[in-house]
Design an enzyme around this catalytic site. Structure first.
Site, PDB file in Angstrom:
ATOM      1  N   GLN A  25       0.800  -1.220   0.000  1.00 12.56           N
ATOM      2  CA  GLN A  25       0.000   0.000   0.000  1.00 12.56           C
ATOM      3  C   GLN A  25       0.833   1.271   0.000  1.00 12.56           C
ATOM      4  O   GLN A  25       0.347   2.333  -0.386  1.00 12.56           O
ATOM      5  CB  GLN A  25      -0.959  -0.007   1.190  1.00 12.56           C
ATOM      6  CG  GLN A  25      -2.011  -1.096   1.084  1.00 12.56           C
ATOM      7  CD  GLN A  25      -2.980  -1.090   2.252  1.00 12.56           C
ATOM      8  OE1 GLN A  25      -2.786  -1.814   3.210  1.00 12.56           O
ATOM      9  NE2 GLN A  25      -4.025  -0.286   2.168  1.00 12.56           N
ATOM     10  N   HIS A 126       0.825  -9.565   4.185  1.00  5.67           N
ATOM     11  CA  HIS A 126      -0.300  -8.648   4.022  1.00  5.67           C
ATOM     12  C   HIS A 126      -0.693  -8.633   2.547  1.00  5.67           C
ATOM     13  O   HIS A 126      -0.628  -7.611   1.884  1.00  5.67           O
ATOM     14  CB  HIS A 126       0.067  -7.246   4.539  1.00  5.67           C
ATOM     15  CG  HIS A 126      -1.114  -6.382   4.844  1.00  5.67           C
ATOM     16  ND1 HIS A 126      -1.269  -5.721   6.049  1.00  5.67           N
ATOM     17  CD2 HIS A 126      -2.205  -6.064   4.113  1.00  5.67           C
ATOM     18  CE1 HIS A 126      -2.399  -5.031   6.034  1.00  5.67           C
ATOM     19  NE2 HIS A 126      -2.980  -5.209   4.856  1.00  5.67           N
ATOM     20  N   ASN A 170      -1.984 -11.064   8.101  1.00  5.08           N
ATOM     21  CA  ASN A 170      -2.948  -9.995   8.312  1.00  5.08           C
ATOM     22  C   ASN A 170      -4.259 -10.363   7.634  1.00  5.08           C
ATOM     23  O   ASN A 170      -4.292 -10.639   6.433  1.00  5.08           O
ATOM     24  CB  ASN A 170      -2.449  -8.680   7.712  1.00  5.08           C
ATOM     25  CG  ASN A 170      -3.493  -7.568   7.863  1.00  5.08           C
ATOM     26  OD1 ASN A 170      -3.644  -6.992   8.928  1.00  5.08           O
ATOM     27  ND2 ASN A 170      -4.239  -7.290   6.787  1.00  5.08           N
ATOM     28  N   GLU A 171      -5.336 -10.412   8.428  1.00  4.86           N
ATOM     29  CA  GLU A 171      -6.694 -10.583   7.905  1.00  4.86           C
ATOM     30  C   GLU A 171      -6.843 -11.722   6.903  1.00  4.86           C
ATOM     31  O   GLU A 171      -7.148 -11.508   5.725  1.00  4.86           O
ATOM     32  CB  GLU A 171      -7.182  -9.278   7.262  1.00  4.86           C
ATOM     33  CG  GLU A 171      -7.281  -8.138   8.233  1.00  4.86           C
ATOM     34  CD  GLU A 171      -7.926  -6.887   7.635  1.00  4.86           C
ATOM     35  OE1 GLU A 171      -8.166  -5.940   8.400  1.00  4.86           O
ATOM     36  OE2 GLU A 171      -8.203  -6.860   6.416  1.00  4.86           O
ATOM     37  N   TYR A 299     -13.438  -2.271  11.966  1.00  6.07           N
ATOM     38  CA  TYR A 299     -13.893  -1.031  11.334  1.00  6.07           C
ATOM     39  C   TYR A 299     -15.400  -0.819  11.463  1.00  6.07           C
ATOM     40  O   TYR A 299     -15.843   0.293  11.703  1.00  6.07           O
ATOM     41  CB  TYR A 299     -13.516  -1.031   9.845  1.00  6.07           C
ATOM     42  CG  TYR A 299     -12.032  -0.978   9.598  1.00  6.07           C
ATOM     43  CD1 TYR A 299     -11.352   0.235   9.562  1.00  6.07           C
ATOM     44  CD2 TYR A 299     -11.288  -2.142   9.419  1.00  6.07           C
ATOM     45  CE1 TYR A 299      -9.984   0.298   9.350  1.00  6.07           C
ATOM     46  CE2 TYR A 299      -9.916  -2.094   9.209  1.00  6.07           C
ATOM     47  CZ  TYR A 299      -9.275  -0.873   9.181  1.00  6.07           C
ATOM     48  OH  TYR A 299      -7.920  -0.823   8.986  1.00  6.07           O
ATOM     49  N   GLU A 359      -5.546  -2.667  13.830  1.00  7.30           N
ATOM     50  CA  GLU A 359      -6.056  -1.682  12.865  1.00  7.30           C
ATOM     51  C   GLU A 359      -7.403  -1.188  13.345  1.00  7.30           C
ATOM     52  O   GLU A 359      -8.254  -1.974  13.774  1.00  7.30           O
ATOM     53  CB  GLU A 359      -6.252  -2.278  11.459  1.00  7.30           C
ATOM     54  CG  GLU A 359      -4.985  -2.541  10.693  1.00  7.30           C
ATOM     55  CD  GLU A 359      -5.259  -3.078   9.289  1.00  7.30           C
ATOM     56  OE1 GLU A 359      -6.350  -2.777   8.722  1.00  7.30           O
ATOM     57  OE2 GLU A 359      -4.405  -3.804   8.763  1.00  7.30           O
ATOM     58  N   TRP A 405      -5.080   2.871  11.967  1.00  5.55           N
ATOM     59  CA  TRP A 405      -4.968   2.669  10.517  1.00  5.55           C
ATOM     60  C   TRP A 405      -5.528   3.915   9.835  1.00  5.55           C
ATOM     61  O   TRP A 405      -6.696   4.204   9.973  1.00  5.55           O
ATOM     62  CB  TRP A 405      -5.743   1.433  10.047  1.00  5.55           C
ATOM     63  CG  TRP A 405      -5.509   1.233   8.572  1.00  5.55           C
ATOM     64  CD1 TRP A 405      -6.251   1.756   7.547  1.00  5.55           C
ATOM     65  CD2 TRP A 405      -4.422   0.528   7.975  1.00  5.55           C
ATOM     66  NE1 TRP A 405      -5.696   1.415   6.345  1.00  5.55           N
ATOM     67  CE2 TRP A 405      -4.559   0.661   6.574  1.00  5.55           C
ATOM     68  CE3 TRP A 405      -3.337  -0.192   8.470  1.00  5.55           C
ATOM     69  CZ2 TRP A 405      -3.666   0.103   5.682  1.00  5.55           C
ATOM     70  CZ3 TRP A 405      -2.449  -0.755   7.572  1.00  5.55           C
ATOM     71  CH2 TRP A 405      -2.616  -0.608   6.182  1.00  5.55           C
ATOM     72  N   GLU A 412      -5.559   1.846  -1.512  1.00  4.08           N
ATOM     73  CA  GLU A 412      -6.583   1.155  -0.715  1.00  4.08           C
ATOM     74  C   GLU A 412      -7.186  -0.002  -1.508  1.00  4.08           C
ATOM     75  O   GLU A 412      -8.379  -0.089  -1.745  1.00  4.08           O
ATOM     76  CB  GLU A 412      -7.652   2.161  -0.255  1.00  4.08           C
ATOM     77  CG  GLU A 412      -8.653   1.640   0.755  1.00  4.08           C
ATOM     78  CD  GLU A 412      -8.041   0.841   1.880  1.00  4.08           C
ATOM     79  OE1 GLU A 412      -8.531  -0.271   2.149  1.00  4.08           O
ATOM     80  OE2 GLU A 412      -7.070   1.309   2.500  1.00  4.08           O
ATOM     81  N   TRP A 413      -6.281  -0.898  -1.971  1.00  4.55           N
ATOM     82  CA  TRP A 413      -6.671  -2.137  -2.626  1.00  4.55           C
ATOM     83  C   TRP A 413      -7.657  -1.903  -3.778  1.00  4.55           C
ATOM     84  O   TRP A 413      -7.373  -1.101  -4.642  1.00  4.55           O
ATOM     85  CB  TRP A 413      -7.174  -3.146  -1.590  1.00  4.55           C
ATOM     86  CG  TRP A 413      -6.176  -3.331  -0.479  1.00  4.55           C
ATOM     87  CD1 TRP A 413      -6.286  -2.888   0.828  1.00  4.55           C
ATOM     88  CD2 TRP A 413      -4.873  -3.934  -0.561  1.00  4.55           C
ATOM     89  NE1 TRP A 413      -5.154  -3.195   1.543  1.00  4.55           N
ATOM     90  CE2 TRP A 413      -4.269  -3.850   0.722  1.00  4.55           C
ATOM     91  CE3 TRP A 413      -4.167  -4.567  -1.598  1.00  4.55           C
ATOM     92  CZ2 TRP A 413      -2.997  -4.348   0.992  1.00  4.55           C
ATOM     93  CZ3 TRP A 413      -2.896  -5.073  -1.332  1.00  4.55           C
ATOM     94  CH2 TRP A 413      -2.329  -4.959  -0.059  1.00  4.55           C
TER      95      TRP A 413
END
Length: 457
Positions: A25, A126, A170-171, A299, A359, A405, A412-413
């Protein structure tokens, strides 16, 4: 505005405040010093995958602005930096040759943090899988788990003596379901069988990496970062409550279950077991090795109702209306109470170690006005969610730290550069960094905590 000095009193003196980023990123420099393409380089360059066909070729040019950005982190007053390491820089084809120039970059990053008194929290994966591994099936192929184990060994042998903590993944929800079932992220698959294979390979890779890390650097605390979903039924009907429980098993249990219980959720196996890859003897014991810490990325809540359609696939849910009227610019509902109830629920269900919020943040896209970026809604988001964290701490939950974050606006992907999560504004044309109103508030809050060794016991 909540006075950050007064707000700080809600946290214990050894609470850790940090900022977070991810390699793809922010780094840019995708074709230099031996780095080879990742699946995200390929995905970004395919029409219709990423907004505006944005890519990570330049991003925030962090690779070439490392010292300046480390100075920025120091200026932010935080004690810790959470960053990820790009597998395609270290072992460019995923297997085979090790790229010394890639390791050199992370040497400079870690040494630069240490020189500035900043603790280092590294994430090994990630989402930037070396593209070469897709030839064998990527995360759907069991061999990728062993390639990841070797990569973990290489990284820890070089950097582990200076890392304060490391996370394997990550995630995984994103790199499994969002990437192999929903097709939103690289590699863009939409196939349940592929997703289930990726799920088990990822979980196995996590366990194999834990073994590798403990073998090479037994004193470095190892964890896993999960974007656990706060699954809330859309109504109190038995059908919606049952739907929420299935959704919990699918979205959370697929990862928490094997890692913290040594088993996949019964409802998932019952519904999808025929599509599962072979689980070898010993896999679940490898996956479920005890961790030193875990990271929560949060989030927004997930609200669901029962989907009774005959063709509905497990977990057979559909979205329910938001309860809060407040949403961020990316369209996510703002509802901080769900963060607190989620952590409470997870500690009820699983034997979990210490937690770090790895995050948390909000997308707001306001730009500079007279040299200032007034992002009061983001500041309000931080206050609400940090209040929930403070309540958890006061209730006795072992939440030890918080990483905002993100440090700065970045790629942002699938949203490209149109969504901004940063505490620091990035002008992508000039690469100038400007601390936003929220960043100044967070800097003041973090500065109330003088530092010290937070390494997980």
């Amino acid at each position: 505005m909540t006075d950050p000095k007064i707000f700080a009193a809600r946290f214990p003196g050894d609470f850790l405040f940090g900022v977070a980023t991810a390699a793809f990123q922010i780094e840019g420099a995708t074709k230099v010093d031996g780095r080879k393409p990742s699946i995200w380089d390929a995905f970004s360059n395919m029409p219709g995958r990423v907004f505006n066909r944005d890519n990570g070729d330049v991003a925030c040019n962090h690779y070439n602005r490392l010292e300046e950005d480390l100075d920025l982190i120091k200026e932010m007053g935080v004690e810790a930096y959470r960053f990820s390491i790009a597998w395609p820089r270290i072992i460019p084809e995923g297997t085979g040759r090790i790229n010394e120039k890639g390791l050199d970059f992370y040497d400079r990053l870690v040494d630069g943090c240490k020189a500035r008194g900043i603790e280092t929290y590294a994430t090994l994966y990630h989402w930037d899988l070396p593209l070469s591994l897709m030839g064998d099936g990527g995360w759907t192929a069991r061999t990728t788990a062993y390639a990841f184990q070797r990569y973990a060994k290489v990284v820890m042998a070089r950097l582990g003596d200076r890392l304060d903590a490391v996370a394997t993944f990550n995630e995984p929800w994103c790199s499994v379901w969002l990437s192999h079932l929903y097709g939103v992220h690289a590699p863009g698959e939409r196939n349940m069988e592929a997703a289930l294979a990726a799920m088990h390979t990822t979980n196995l890779a996590h366990g194999l990496a834990v073994e590798a890390i403990r073998h090479v650097t037994p004193n470095v605390p190892v964890g896993l970062v999960l974007n656990a979903h706060s699954v809330i039924p859309g109504s109190e009907t038995p059908e919606d409550k049952a739907a929420a429980e299935r959704a919990f098993d699918f979205h959370n249990g697929a990862f928490f279950g094997p890692v913290f219980k040594g088993e996949y959720p019964a409802s998932l196996i019952e519904a999808l077991g025929s599509q599962m890859p072979k689980i070898e003897d010993g896999d679940l014991s490898i996956i479920s090795q005890k961790l030193d810490w875990w990271g929560l990325n949060y989030y927004t809540p997930m609200r669901v109702t029962n989907n009774s359609a005959e063709e509905a696939i497990y977990p057979a849910t559909q979205g329910a209306p938001f309860v809060s009227q407040k949403v961020t610019d990316i369209g996510w509902e703002i509802y901080a109470p769900a963060m607190k109830s989620l952590v409470e629920d997870l500690y009820r269900r699983y034997e979990l170690p210490d937690c770090y919020v790895t995050e948390n943040g909000a997308a707001y896209n306001m730009g500079p006005q007279n040299g200032e970026i007034d992002d009061q809604p983001r500041l309000d988001y931080y206050v609400e969610h940090l209040s929930a964290v403070a309540d958890l701490v006061s209730d006795g939950y072992p939440v030890k730290g918080y990483f905002a974050w993100s440090l700065m606006d970045n790629f942002e992907w699938a949203e490209g550069y149109r969504m901004r999560f940063g505490l620091v504004y990035v002008d992508y044309e000039t690469q100038e960094r400007t601390i936003k109103t929220s960043g100044k508030w967070y800097r003041e809050l973090a500065s109330q905590f003088p530092g010290g060794n937070h390494r997980v016991a």
